[in-house]
Structures are given as structure tokens and as C-alpha cells.
Design an enzyme around this catalytic site. Structure first.
Site, PDB file in Angstrom:
ATOM      1  N   LYS A 116       0.839  -1.205   0.000  1.00  0.00           N
ATOM      2  CA  LYS A 116       0.000   0.000   0.000  1.00  0.00           C
ATOM      3  C   LYS A 116       0.874   1.254   0.000  1.00  0.00           C
ATOM      4  O   LYS A 116       0.678   2.176  -0.793  1.00  0.00           O
ATOM      5  CB  LYS A 116      -0.889  -0.011   1.252  1.00  0.00           C
ATOM      6  CG  LYS A 116      -1.820   1.168   1.374  1.00  0.00           C
ATOM      7  CD  LYS A 116      -2.391   1.326   2.777  1.00  0.00           C
ATOM      8  CE  LYS A 116      -3.047   0.060   3.284  1.00  0.00           C
ATOM      9  NZ  LYS A 116      -3.876   0.332   4.493  1.00  0.00           N
ATOM     10  N   LYS A 128       3.247  -2.111  11.290  1.00  0.00           N
ATOM     11  CA  LYS A 128       1.946  -2.011  11.974  1.00  0.00           C
ATOM     12  C   LYS A 128       2.144  -2.388  13.427  1.00  0.00           C
ATOM     13  O   LYS A 128       3.078  -3.112  13.760  1.00  0.00           O
ATOM     14  CB  LYS A 128       0.954  -2.990  11.338  1.00  0.00           C
ATOM     15  CG  LYS A 128      -0.497  -2.652  11.601  1.00  0.00           C
ATOM     16  CD  LYS A 128      -1.015  -1.638  10.622  1.00  0.00           C
ATOM     17  CE  LYS A 128      -2.413  -1.184  10.945  1.00  0.00           C
ATOM     18  NZ  LYS A 128      -2.972  -0.425   9.810  1.00  0.00           N
ATOM     19  N   ASP A 168      -5.515   3.457  13.691  1.00  0.00           N
ATOM     20  CA  ASP A 168      -6.237   2.379  12.997  1.00  0.00           C
ATOM     21  C   ASP A 168      -7.453   2.115  13.893  1.00  0.00           C
ATOM     22  O   ASP A 168      -7.853   3.018  14.647  1.00  0.00           O
ATOM     23  CB  ASP A 168      -5.338   1.137  12.830  1.00  0.00           C
ATOM     24  CG  ASP A 168      -5.902   0.118  11.839  1.00  0.00           C
ATOM     25  OD1 ASP A 168      -5.710   0.298  10.637  1.00  0.00           O
ATOM     26  OD2 ASP A 168      -6.582  -0.847  12.265  1.00  0.00           O
ATOM     27  N   ASN A 243     -14.017   6.011  11.742  1.00  0.00           N
ATOM     28  CA  ASN A 243     -13.376   7.075  10.966  1.00  0.00           C
ATOM     29  C   ASN A 243     -13.526   6.876   9.459  1.00  0.00           C
ATOM     30  O   ASN A 243     -13.949   7.788   8.735  1.00  0.00           O
ATOM     31  CB  ASN A 243     -11.897   7.173  11.368  1.00  0.00           C
ATOM     32  CG  ASN A 243     -11.127   8.133  10.500  1.00  0.00           C
ATOM     33  OD1 ASN A 243     -10.471   7.742   9.543  1.00  0.00           O
ATOM     34  ND2 ASN A 243     -11.241   9.420  10.788  1.00  0.00           N
TER      35      ASN A 243
HETATM   36  P1  NDP Z   1     -12.603   2.930  13.918  1.00  0.00           P
HETATM   37  O1  NDP Z   1     -12.133   2.356  15.205  1.00  0.00           O
HETATM   38  O2  NDP Z   1     -12.793   4.391  13.789  1.00  0.00           O
HETATM   39  O3  NDP Z   1     -13.960   2.231  13.470  1.00  0.00           O
HETATM   40  C1  NDP Z   1     -14.062   0.865  13.313  1.00  0.00           C
HETATM   41  C2  NDP Z   1     -15.489   0.521  12.929  1.00  0.00           C
HETATM   42  O4  NDP Z   1     -15.530  -0.830  12.507  1.00  0.00           O
HETATM   43  C3  NDP Z   1     -16.444   0.650  14.087  1.00  0.00           C
HETATM   44  O5  NDP Z   1     -17.725   0.983  13.603  1.00  0.00           O
HETATM   45  C4  NDP Z   1     -16.429  -0.755  14.661  1.00  0.00           C
HETATM   46  O6  NDP Z   1     -17.583  -1.107  15.392  1.00  0.00           O
HETATM   47  C5  NDP Z   1     -16.344  -1.580  13.412  1.00  0.00           C
HETATM   48  N1  NDP Z   1     -15.680  -2.850  13.720  1.00  0.00           N
HETATM   49  C6  NDP Z   1     -14.431  -3.024  14.159  1.00  0.00           C
HETATM   50  N2  NDP Z   1     -14.165  -4.304  14.402  1.00  0.00           N
HETATM   51  C7  NDP Z   1     -15.271  -4.947  14.111  1.00  0.00           C
HETATM   52  C8  NDP Z   1     -15.637  -6.297  14.161  1.00  0.00           C
HETATM   53  N3  NDP Z   1     -14.772  -7.256  14.558  1.00  0.00           N
HETATM   54  N4  NDP Z   1     -16.871  -6.628  13.741  1.00  0.00           N
HETATM   55  C9  NDP Z   1     -17.731  -5.673  13.326  1.00  0.00           C
HETATM   56  N5  NDP Z   1     -17.446  -4.371  13.284  1.00  0.00           N
HETATM   57  C10 NDP Z   1     -16.245  -4.012  13.675  1.00  0.00           C
HETATM   58  O7  NDP Z   1     -11.552   2.398  12.829  1.00  0.00           O
HETATM   59  P2  NDP Z   1     -11.251   2.955  11.365  1.00  0.00           P
HETATM   60  O8  NDP Z   1     -12.475   3.502  10.754  1.00  0.00           O
HETATM   61  O9  NDP Z   1     -10.034   3.796  11.457  1.00  0.00           O
HETATM   62  O10 NDP Z   1     -10.818   1.618  10.613  1.00  0.00           O
HETATM   63  C11 NDP Z   1     -11.749   0.831   9.858  1.00  0.00           C
HETATM   64  C12 NDP Z   1     -10.985  -0.040   8.882  1.00  0.00           C
HETATM   65  O11 NDP Z   1     -10.241   0.800   7.985  1.00  0.00           O
HETATM   66  C13 NDP Z   1      -9.953  -0.986   9.492  1.00  0.00           C
HETATM   67  O12 NDP Z   1      -9.899  -2.161   8.705  1.00  0.00           O
HETATM   68  C14 NDP Z   1      -8.645  -0.232   9.328  1.00  0.00           C
HETATM   69  O13 NDP Z   1      -7.554  -1.117   9.310  1.00  0.00           O
HETATM   70  C15 NDP Z   1      -8.863   0.416   7.972  1.00  0.00           C
HETATM   71  N6  NDP Z   1      -8.058   1.589   7.673  1.00  0.00           N
HETATM   72  C16 NDP Z   1      -8.039   2.683   8.488  1.00  0.00           C
HETATM   73  C17 NDP Z   1      -7.291   3.788   8.145  1.00  0.00           C
HETATM   74  C18 NDP Z   1      -7.303   5.030   8.952  1.00  0.00           C
HETATM   75  O14 NDP Z   1      -6.687   6.015   8.516  1.00  0.00           O
HETATM   76  N7  NDP Z   1      -7.988   5.095  10.086  1.00  0.00           N
HETATM   77  C19 NDP Z   1      -6.458   3.800   6.927  1.00  0.00           C
HETATM   78  C20 NDP Z   1      -6.616   2.629   6.096  1.00  0.00           C
HETATM   79  C21 NDP Z   1      -7.368   1.572   6.488  1.00  0.00           C
HETATM   80  P3  NDP Z   1     -17.536  -1.156  17.004  1.00  0.00           P
HETATM   81  O15 NDP Z   1     -17.480   0.270  17.447  1.00  0.00           O
HETATM   82  O16 NDP Z   1     -18.757  -1.869  17.410  1.00  0.00           O
HETATM   83  O17 NDP Z   1     -16.275  -1.914  17.360  1.00  0.00           O
HETATM   84  O1  2IT Z   2      -4.124   0.863   7.369  1.00  0.00           O
HETATM   85  C1  2IT Z   2      -3.642   2.020   7.247  1.00  0.00           C
HETATM   86  O2  2IT Z   2      -3.158   2.403   6.168  1.00  0.00           O
HETATM   87  C2  2IT Z   2      -3.715   2.924   8.387  1.00  0.00           C
HETATM   88  N1  2IT Z   2      -4.256   2.548   9.429  1.00  0.00           N
HETATM   89  C3  2IT Z   2      -3.106   4.293   8.303  1.00  0.00           C
HETATM   90  C4  2IT Z   2      -1.624   4.227   8.504  1.00  0.00           C
HETATM   91  C5  2IT Z   2      -0.920   5.544   8.609  1.00  0.00           C
HETATM   92  O3  2IT Z   2       0.299   5.491   8.875  1.00  0.00           O
HETATM   93  O4  2IT Z   2      -1.516   6.600   8.424  1.00  0.00           O
END
Ligand code: NDP
Ligand code: 2IT
Length: 447
Positions: A116, A128, A168, A243
């Protein structure tokens, strides 16, 4: 020995050496199988052991995180940082705080992060980290004490030229703030570029909060355009309400699409009139409550538990929660309901079998390594601003993000065509990211 045999052998070695780490095995299998055509053209990669080296983390750190809860009880969690590959830059990748975290999850995420980060075109290697700490229901003070204890070990392994963590699942700007405060205190140094996803008062970047979700929609927009579709009036389902999900929803609504369902780990809401995002932000960002609260504000919407969100009819499915969210059964529902494309906001949200079925049925898949790269790309822009001691406007960062995502789609599309796999953006992303890392590894010798 044929090249095909070679890849299978390496996968076997990975499984034996990393027993029980099923998510890591899955990520390695997906990438390595798609590299067959590349390896055929580059026997020098085999000779230099590029594949054997790329599946082995350069360094893995596991540590205890003791802390005291509000009731005065001592708690102990496990902390991880996997520094996977530094061929093109310092290790870079988020921290995940979730009870399901173990080494296999951190390794799968770190492995994906290598490719990525390479796709962003920016100088960042892959890593990570995280912990099996469960932030749900914890007080602000408990979160702070946990973050301080976590950093008391992590600080010796990171640095702006070494390894730069970010957020994350379970880690947002609040947690990054506590981690940063502790790092600064230990080091006696305001080294802003050591962490990204910081709040604006401590040298964070404008648009980093929005970046992953917005970037996903920019990528999906380009993918649809290349296939003679657009976003307007499309019916969309987004899993998650964190997020990534929130800002994917915001941007796709701006393009005139209608998001009808979102969820959290308890259940989903279905609002056929279109999700009210202001309500979701209030419940999730401000109050940190469950998504079921939504129906209190919008009684015409439905809330359901114990049923898959993917059984709802949609044109576009955007999994933005967690890994393996869409399995074969969900994929069949989506195909039967006329879905045209999947945009992976989460990391590895679709099982390898489900991806195969999507491809067989000509459903477009925007793979996570490419489609959610906007978050880490904007983290690299945050590092650039920190190095310059400047900050760019929201518009400037957002424009750079859009350019990066548009360019990533172009690369992935061209590479998939070049290797005779048109519309297979999964293969296109894996090959394109891999080639950049492999070339960087080749120039540095066996290190
Ligand atoms: P958040 O913690 O902000 O939100 C996670 C969301 O996913 C919540 O609604 C949570 O629900 C739900 N969730 C998490 N685990 C589970 C599960 N086991 N089953 C069902 N629902 C679940 O995280 P992000 O939005 O930052 O991350 C979401 C995804 O995006 C992840 O896969 C992360 O790796 C990926 N990501 C994030 C980036 C970033 O910049 N933040 C960048 C690239 C990828 P609940 O509150 O009930 O746990
Ligand atoms: O999965 C991802 O790319 C992230 N959680 C963000 C990583 C970062 O360094 O901003």
C-alpha cells in the site's frame, strides 16, 4: 524448479514458520499467487530471494503494557510493533487497539502496508502495531494511562527516520495525542514527525481525519469512470461507523449517491430515505455510543442485530469496518441483488474466495491496498509538513490526496492491462506495489 512451485513452497514455509496466524497466511497467499506473471519475467528476483525476504518481518517487538484501571486494579495487555519492510522508507503504519489483536493480525496488516505504502509513490516502508486492549467502555483517564504505558516501551523503537505509527481501529487523534505527549516527555524533544494523525494543535495535518474515507471515494470514482459508470444516484451500503466509514459516507453523499445502511459490531441501521450523517457523527464521534441510537432520532429507520448488512440491496458495497467482513455467502447476496462494485475501505475486508466470485461475475473490486491508501498517503503529507514546519490548507491537502488516488488508480489499471488481467485491480495493485518494493530491495543488496 518451476516458478509456480517456488511460490507454493514459500507459502508453505510461511505457514509452518508462523503457525496459527491465519490472517497473515491469507494476506501472503493473495499477494504471492498474483505475482506469478511478474516472477516469470524477473528470474533475478528469485535469485535474490526477494519473495523469501519480503514475507519475513525485519523486526517484531512484543511487550507487556501494565496499567491501573479506575477501580485501582492492575491490568496487563500485550503490545506489538511489527517493522516489516524498510526498502523504500522508514516503517510506517497504524496502531490497532482491539481485543481481537494478536501477532497474526498485526503481521497481516504490516505485510499489506508494505505494498500500500509503495503504491502511494511516497518514501514510506511498511509496519503495523497495536494491542489487545479494548477501548470500549474505558474512561478518558484509563485510555490516557494505557497510552502512556504503551509508549513507555514503544518510544525506543520509533522515530521520524525509523518508524512512524498512526491510527487504525480504536486509535484516533485522542489516542495519538496521549501517545505523543508521553513520547515528547520521555525524549525531551518535540519531534512532530514521529507520529501522524495528530490533532491540529500539535502539528497534525488538515484533512488527515477525512483522508482514508475521501480517498476511497476518489479511487472508486475513477474505477467507475473507467468502466462507464458514475456515483450519482447509486444506492450504497457502508459497513462500520468509525473514521473510515463516516468520511466515505460524507464524500459519496457529496457525489449524489444514497447511503442506506451502516453498522457497528452490534448491528446495522437501514434508512431507506438515506442515512443522516450528522446524526451518525453525533452518536459515534461525539458521544462514542452504539449505532442503535440512530433510530431514536430517525424512528422511520430500522435497527437489526444478528443479520448481515450485505443482505440489503445496493449498487455499491463499501466494507469499512474490519477484515473478512464479506464472505462467500455475502458475496452471493450482493451479486444476486445487482451490486456492481466493491470498494474496500477496511484492510482485507473480503475473503480470497469472495474476491474470486466477484471477479467471475464481473463485479469490480477496488482492493484495500490501493483504495484505502489515502490515509497513509496523507500521513506522509503530514510528515512532509512537519519537516518543513509548515501547514497546508485543507484544500491543498485534499487536492494532493485526490491527485494521489487518481494516479494510484491509473497505475493499477495500467498494470492490470499490461499483465493481461484487465479489470483485475487486485492483481494490478499487488503487482504494482510489489515491483516498486522489489526494485528498491534489488538496489540495496542482501540486507
Ligand atoms: P474505527 O475504530 O474508527 O472504526 C471501526 C469501525 O468498525 C467501528 O464501527 C467498529 O464497530 C467496526 N468494527 C471493528 N471491528 C469490528 C468487528 N470485529 N466486527 C464488526 N465491526 C467491527 O476504525 P477505522 O475507521 O479507522 O478503521 C476501519 C478499517 O479501515 C480498518 O480495517 C482499518 O484497518 C482500515 N483503515 C483505516 C485507516 C485510517 O486512517 N484510520 C487507513 C486505512 C485503512 P464497534 O465500534 O462496534 O467496534
Ligand atoms: O491501514 C492504514 O493504512 C492505516 N491505518 C493508516 C496508517 C498511517 O500510517 O496513516
Amino acid at each position: 524448479m518451476s516458478n509456480i512451485r517456488k511460490i507454493e513452497d514459500i507459502i508453505e514455509i510461511v505457514k509452518k514458520r508462523n503457525p496459527g496466524e491465519i490472517e497473515f497466511h491469507q494476506a501472503v497467499e493473495e499477494v504471492l499467487f498474483s505475482l506469478r506473471p511478474v516472477i516469470k519475467q524477473h528470474p533475478e528476483y528469485i535469485k535474490s530471494g526477494i519473495l523469501e525476504r519480503i514475507v519475513e518481518p525485519e523486526r517484531q517487538i512484543i511487550f507487556s503494557v501494565p496499567w491501573v484501571d479506575d477501580a485501582g486494579n492492575v491490568q496487563v495487555n500485550r503490545g506489538f510493533r511489527v517493522q516489516f519492510n524498510s526498502a523504500i522508507g522508514p516503517y510506517k503504519g497504524g496502531l490497532r487497539f482491539h481485543p481481537s489483536v494478536y501477532l497474526g493480525i498485526i503481521k497481516f496488516l504490516g505485510f499489506e502496508q508494505i505494498f500500500k505504502n509503495a503504491l502511494t509513490g511516497l518514501p514510506i516502508g511498511g509496519g503495523k502495531g497495536g494491542s489487545d486492549f479494548n477501548p470500549k467502555g474505558k474512561s478518558n483517564e484509563e485510555i490516557m494511562r494505557f497510552c502512556q504505558s504503551f509508549m513507555l516501551e514503544l518510544y525506543r523503537h520509533i522515530g521520524q527516520f525509523v518508524d512512524i505509527p498512526a491510527g487504525d481501529i480504536g486509535v484516533g487523534s485522542r489516542e495519538i495525542g496521549y501517545l505523543y505527549g508521553q513520547y515528547k516527555r520521555i525524549r525531551n524533544s518535540f519531534e512532530a514527525g514521529v507520529l501522524t494523525g495528530k490533532g491540529l494543535p500539535i502539528s497534525g495535518s488538515l484533512a488527515r481525519t477525512q483522508a482514508t474515507g475521501y480517498g476511497l471515494i476518489y479511487f472508486v470514482r475513477e474505477m467507475l469512470k473507467a468502466n462507464n459508470y458514475n456515483l450519482k444516484d447509486k444506492t450504497v451500503i457502508i459497513s462500520g461507523s468509525g473514521n473510515v466509514a463516516i468520511y466515505a459516507c460524507e464524500k459519496i453523499q457529496e457525489y449524489g449517491a444514497k447511503v442506506v445502511a451502516m453498522n457497528d459490531s452490534n448491528g446495522f441501521i437501514y434508512d431507506k430515505t438515506g442515512i443522516n450523517l450528522a446524526t451518525i457523527k453525533k452518536i459515534k464521534e461525539n458521544e462514542r455510543k452504539r449505532i442503535s441510537e440512530y433510530i431514536k432520532y430517525h424512528p422511520c429507520a430500522e435497527y437489526q442485530e444478528g443479520k448481515s448488512i450485505w443482505s440489503i440491496k445496493c449498487d455499491l458495497a463499501l466494507p469499512c469496518a474490519t477484515q473478512n467482513d464479506i464472505d462467500i455467502k455475502d458475496a452471493k447476496h450482493l451479486i444476486d441483488n445487482g451490486c456492481i462494485a466493491i470498494g474496500e475501505g477496511a484492510n482485507m475486508p473480503t475473503t480470497n474466495e469472495a474476491i474470486k466470485i466477484f471477479h467471475k461475475n464481473n463485479i469490480l473490486v477496488a482492493p484495500s491496498k490501493a483504495a484505502n491508501a489515502g490515509g497513509v498517503a496523507t500521513s506522509a503529507l503530514e510528515m512532509a509538513q512537519n519537516s518543513m514546519r509548515l501547514s497546508w490548507s485543507f484544500e491543498e491537502v485534499n487536492r494532493k490526496l485526490d491527485d494521489i488516488m487518481t494516479r494510484i488508480f491509473k497505475d493499477v489499471n495500467e498494470v492490470s492491462k499490461k499483465y493481461n488481467l484487465p479489470s483485475n485491480y487486485v492483481a494490478g495493485a499487488n503487482i504494482s506495489g510489489f515491483l516498486r518494493v522489489a526494485e528498491a530491495m534489488m538496489t540495496q543488496g542482501i540486507v
